[in-house]
Motif scaffolding. Structure first.
Motif, PDB file in Angstrom:
ATOM      1  N   TYR A   1       1.020  -1.074   0.077  1.00 61.05           N
ATOM      2  CA  TYR A   1      -0.117  -0.057  -0.007  1.00 61.05           C
ATOM      3  C   TYR A   1       0.783   1.313   0.105  1.00 61.05           C
TER       4      TYR A   1
ATOM      5  N   ASP B   1      -8.377  -0.785   3.886  1.00 60.99           N
ATOM      6  CA  ASP B   1      -8.678  -2.080   3.205  1.00 60.99           C
ATOM      7  C   ASP B   1      -9.207  -3.227   4.446  1.00 60.99           C
TER       8      ASP B   1
ATOM      9  N   GLY C   1      -5.612  -8.592   1.274  1.00 57.68           N
ATOM     10  CA  GLY C   1      -5.565  -7.894   2.356  1.00 57.68           C
ATOM     11  C   GLY C   1      -4.648  -8.165   3.521  1.00 57.68           C
TER      12      GLY C   1
END
Length: 182
Positions: A2, A11, A73
């Motif tokens: 990220y 997220d 994630g």
């Protein structure tokens, strides 16, 4: 990976919001060279096997994104926290919900910048589900004092009206930024 820690927190929080929860709690703290967050929901939760699968980047349930063959994630959460000299924990119980937390050494060269936390909070609060989102924020200031506040989706909706309305969103953004500035 990220771009910012705020992207990562968004997220993980989005996953909690999509887990059939009535309540999602987000706690974010900074200070002493560390950034920490915890996301807790009372949604569907995962069995031990489902949690193990969620840790694998090459496994996805195929429900949220049917066209994807990977789920990144939690694996990105793990990678980013470990690379930054921090750590992580994910606990879940089927039918009871999930708690995900992570901490990051903000002085580590591999730690992404924190990012726009008030913007992140606004985005999370705009989520249609669950019915309640609570955000607790704390930050140790340079003078040794601690700044803390808590906001909830229901109280903000009562004060501002529909959190999808443009005027309400502008007011929400100003309010969240003012809390950070105080």
């Amino acid at each position: 990976m990220y771009f910012t820690l705020a992207d990562l927190v968004t997220d993980i929080t989005q996953n909690a919001c999509e887990a059939g929860a009535d309540l999602v709690e987000l706690m974010v703290s900074e200070g002493g060279g560390e950034f920490r967050f915890l996301v807790k929901d009372n949604g569907r939760g995962m069995s031990r096997e489902e949690l193990q699968a969620a840790l694998d980047p090459f496994v996805t349930d195929g429900i949220k994104h049917p066209q994807r063959k990977i789920g990144l994630g939690i694996p990105f959460l793990i990678q980013t926290s470990v690379m930054s000299g921090g750590g992580w924990d994910v606990q879940s119980e089927k039918g009871m919900g999930t708690t995900a937390s992570a901490w990051f050494n903000t002085g580590n060269v591999d730690t992404p910048p924190v990012g726009d936390l008030p913007g992140m909070f606004r985005t999370i609060l705009m989520n249609n589900n669950p019915s309640e989102i609570q955000i607790k924020r704390s930050r140790k200031l340079e003078d040794g004092t601690e700044m803390e506040y808590m906001v909830s989706k229901s109280e903000l909706s009562d004060a501002l009206g529909d959190l999808e309305d443009a005027v309400s969103l502008v007011l929400l953004d100003k309010y969240l930024r003012s809390l950070e500035d105080d």
